[in-house]
Design a protein around this motif. Structure first.
Motif, PDB file in Angstrom:
ATOM      1  N   LEU A  20      -7.001   1.866   2.807  1.00  6.80           N
ATOM      2  CA  LEU A  20      -6.783   2.101   4.221  1.00  6.80           C
ATOM      3  C   LEU A  20      -5.401   2.688   4.443  1.00  6.80           C
ATOM      4  N   SER A  21      -5.299   3.546   5.439  1.00  7.71           N
ATOM      5  CA  SER A  21      -4.025   4.130   5.803  1.00  7.71           C
ATOM      6  C   SER A  21      -3.723   3.810   7.261  1.00  7.71           C
ATOM      7  N   CYS A  22      -2.443   3.740   7.568  1.00  9.17           N
ATOM      8  CA  CYS A  22      -2.014   3.498   8.939  1.00  9.17           C
ATOM      9  C   CYS A  22      -0.836   4.421   9.213  1.00  9.17           C
ATOM     10  N   ALA A  23      -1.024   5.322  10.162  1.00  8.43           N
ATOM     11  CA  ALA A  23       0.027   6.270  10.520  1.00  8.43           C
ATOM     12  C   ALA A  23       0.795   5.756  11.726  1.00  8.43           C
ATOM     13  N   ARG A  81      -2.954   0.329   2.352  1.00 10.44           N
ATOM     14  CA  ARG A  81      -3.446  -0.915   1.779  1.00 10.44           C
ATOM     15  C   ARG A  81      -4.570  -0.592   0.813  1.00 10.44           C
ATOM     16  N   GLN A  82      -4.315  -0.807  -0.446  1.00 14.12           N
ATOM     17  CA  GLN A  82      -5.299  -0.616  -1.490  1.00 14.12           C
ATOM     18  C   GLN A  82      -5.998  -1.946  -1.742  1.00 14.12           C
ATOM     19  N   MET A  83      -7.311  -1.942  -1.658  1.00 13.48           N
ATOM     20  CA  MET A  83      -8.073  -3.161  -1.840  1.00 13.48           C
ATOM     21  C   MET A  83      -9.018  -2.976  -3.028  1.00 13.48           C
ATOM     22  N   ASN A  84      -8.880  -3.841  -4.017  1.00 14.47           N
ATOM     23  CA  ASN A  84      -9.705  -3.787  -5.214  1.00 14.47           C
ATOM     24  C   ASN A  84     -10.511  -5.066  -5.357  1.00 14.47           C
TER      25      ASN A  84
END
Length: 125
Positions: A20-23, A81-84
């Motif tokens: 996910l990205s948040c600008a 946010r990288q979610m694995n």
């Protein structure tokens, strides 16, 4: 006034990954403390991860430690946010949040003055 816009996420199978990205716009990004929260249906919003302004310190909920990673790119005014190793119980609306004033806890939703619109992440079993 800070504005936050999330992107990414979606549908993934259990064990998979999402990013996910948040600008952020409207303020000097390097002054912002950032957090990610999630809210599952019928449950309260809960803390997922946070990052101190400047990006040198990260905080994680016990439920995501070792699987999630929060990072920032100050040149692009972005937080990621990288979610694995995703689990079905991770299905929720995920939102980023920001504050310029740190009051002692990244976990507390009251810490944050601005919230993004949220994105739905669904983890299928």
């Amino acid at each position: 006034q800070v504005q936050l816009v999330e992107s990414g996420g979606g549908l993934v199978q259990a064990g998979g990954s999402l990013r996910l990205s948040c600008a952020a716009s409207g303020r000097t990004f390097s002054n912002l403390h950032m957090g990610w929260f999630r809210q599952a249906p019928g449950k309260e919003r809960e803390f997922v991860s946070g990052i101190r302004r400047g990006g040198d310190t990260q905080y994680y909920a016990d439920s995501v430690k070792g699987r999630f990673n929060i990072s920032t790119d100050n040149t692009k005014n972005m937080v990621y946010r990288q979610m694995n190793s995703l689990k079905p119980e991770g299905t929720a609306v995920y939102s980023c949040a920001a504050t310029e004033l740190y009051t002692g806890s990244y976990v507390d939703t009251r810490q944050y003055s601005v919230w993004g619109q949220g994105t739905q992440d669904t983890v299928s079993s």
